[in-house]
Motif scaffolding. Structure first.
Motif, PDB file in Angstrom:
ATOM      1  N   PHE A  34       0.932  -1.423   0.097  1.00 37.94           N
ATOM      2  CA  PHE A  34       0.055  -0.104   0.202  1.00 37.94           C
ATOM      3  C   PHE A  34       1.002   1.366   0.048  1.00 37.94           C
ATOM      4  O   PHE A  34       1.990   1.199   0.628  1.00 37.94           O
ATOM      5  N   TYR A  36       0.915   5.369   0.742  1.00 40.43           N
ATOM      6  CA  TYR A  36       0.300   6.471   1.359  1.00 40.43           C
ATOM      7  C   TYR A  36       1.179   7.511   1.325  1.00 40.43           C
ATOM      8  O   TYR A  36       2.139   7.808   1.151  1.00 40.43           O
ATOM      9  N   GLN A  38       1.450  11.722   3.222  1.00 37.78           N
ATOM     10  CA  GLN A  38       1.453  12.333   4.377  1.00 37.78           C
ATOM     11  C   GLN A  38       1.796  13.865   4.334  1.00 37.78           C
ATOM     12  O   GLN A  38       3.058  14.014   4.079  1.00 37.78           O
ATOM     13  N   GLN A  42      -0.913  16.060   9.217  1.00 34.75           N
ATOM     14  CA  GLN A  42      -1.790  15.453   8.779  1.00 34.75           C
ATOM     15  C   GLN A  42      -1.813  13.687   8.759  1.00 34.75           C
ATOM     16  O   GLN A  42      -0.720  13.467   9.083  1.00 34.75           O
ATOM     17  N   SER A  43      -2.947  13.484   8.608  1.00 34.69           N
ATOM     18  CA  SER A  43      -2.870  11.843   8.513  1.00 34.69           C
ATOM     19  C   SER A  43      -2.511  11.319   7.390  1.00 34.69           C
ATOM     20  O   SER A  43      -1.996  11.889   6.446  1.00 34.69           O
ATOM     21  N   LEU A  44      -2.330   9.965   7.426  1.00 34.93           N
ATOM     22  CA  LEU A  44      -2.083   9.265   6.219  1.00 34.93           C
ATOM     23  C   LEU A  44      -2.984   9.077   5.339  1.00 34.93           C
ATOM     24  O   LEU A  44      -3.997   8.605   5.697  1.00 34.93           O
ATOM     25  N   LEU A  46      -4.525   7.220   1.990  1.00 33.78           N
ATOM     26  CA  LEU A  46      -4.078   6.047   1.111  1.00 33.78           C
ATOM     27  C   LEU A  46      -4.035   6.450  -0.287  1.00 33.78           C
ATOM     28  O   LEU A  46      -5.197   6.966  -1.051  1.00 33.78           O
ATOM     29  N   PHE A  91       5.443  13.324   2.361  1.00 30.57           N
ATOM     30  CA  PHE A  91       6.090  12.350   2.842  1.00 30.57           C
ATOM     31  C   PHE A  91       5.050  11.175   2.409  1.00 30.57           C
ATOM     32  O   PHE A  91       4.087  10.936   2.572  1.00 30.57           O
ATOM     33  N   ILE A  93       4.893   7.110   2.337  1.00 33.36           N
ATOM     34  CA  ILE A  93       5.039   5.880   3.053  1.00 33.36           C
ATOM     35  C   ILE A  93       4.312   4.653   2.430  1.00 33.36           C
ATOM     36  O   ILE A  93       3.066   4.628   1.871  1.00 33.36           O
TER      37      ILE A  93
END
Lengths: 118, 116
Positions: A34, A36, A38, A42-44, A46, A91, A93
């Motif tokens: 997966f 992601y 960011q 803030q949040s991740l 998808l 970022f 991930i």
């Protein structure tokens, strides 16, 4: 626990160039990976789900032609940001799921890649 | 559609105290999994604890426990005897379905700061 690596950890590029980010599962075979994104504080979010040997499934609003995902082997998935622009700075991930259908299995996350587009 | 809500953007706690981080979720599925992850300033996502929707007992992992209240659709994380190293962002997450093939969706996070 299982180890997922990402390369590079940081990258700075000029606007208009393409950047490839690698995600590797080091000690297990990852049938699903997966990706992601960011933004700061803030949040991740998808971006896409990558299955080995098949096309990635992108989330709504994510441009397939801009964020190219290739999952050519059970241990490697790549994300290529094509024609990067400053708004792509973020970022990134990846996470990897080990093969099998265990109900308690989790995803193992890579350390992330910080992309800065100038 | 699934949704994860974390209503505490930031929390300050004295060292050695216990802290509860709130998380509520919304799903129409009967089968789902709930996760908590810790993200220090380095950015890595550290898995803390997992709770399956059919698990009758609350999950525990060392100083971490998950207060799972299914009827209220809440999955609060409790950290006992907080330590300075617990300062980080904490994300609640949910996966619909119980297999790893399903995607994990994250809440907005809570920034926990531990005071010495």
């Amino acid at each position: 626990g299982a180890v997922v690596s990402q390369h590079p950890s940081r990258v700075i590029c000029k606007s208009g160039t393409s950047v490839k980010i690698e995600c590797r599962s080091l000690d297990f075979q990852a049938t699903t990976m997966f990706w992601y994104r960011q933004f700061p504080k803030q949040s991740l979010m998808l971006m896409a789900t990558s299955n080995e040997g098949s096309k990635a499934t992108y989330e709504q609003g994510v441009e397939k032609d801009k964020f190219l995902i290739n999952h050519a082997s059970l241990t490697l998935s790549t994300l290529t940001v094509t024609s990067a622009h400053p708004e792509d700075s973020s970022f990134y991930i990846c996470s990897a799921r080990e093969g099998g259908q265990s109900s308690q299995e989790t995803q193992y996350f890579g350390p992330g890649t910080r992309l800065l587009v100038l | 559609a699934q949704k994860i809500t974390q209503t505490q953007p930031g929390m300050f706690v004295q060292e050695k105290e216990a802290v509860t981080l709130d998380c509520t979720y919304d799903t129409s599925d009967q089968s789902y999994g709930l996760f908590w992850y810790k993200q220090p300033s380095s950015g890595e996502m550290i898995f803390l604890i997992y709770q399956g929707s059919y698990d009758e007992q609350n999950a525990t992992e060392g100083r971490y426990s998950l207060n799972f209240q299914k009827a209220r659709k809440s999955a609060n994380l409790v950290i006992s005897a907080s330590q300075l190293g617990d300062s980080a962002m904490y994300f609640c997450a949910m996966r619909e379905g119980l297999t790893g093939a399903s995607k994990i969706i994250f809440g907005s996070g809570t920034r926990l700061s531990i005071r010495p």
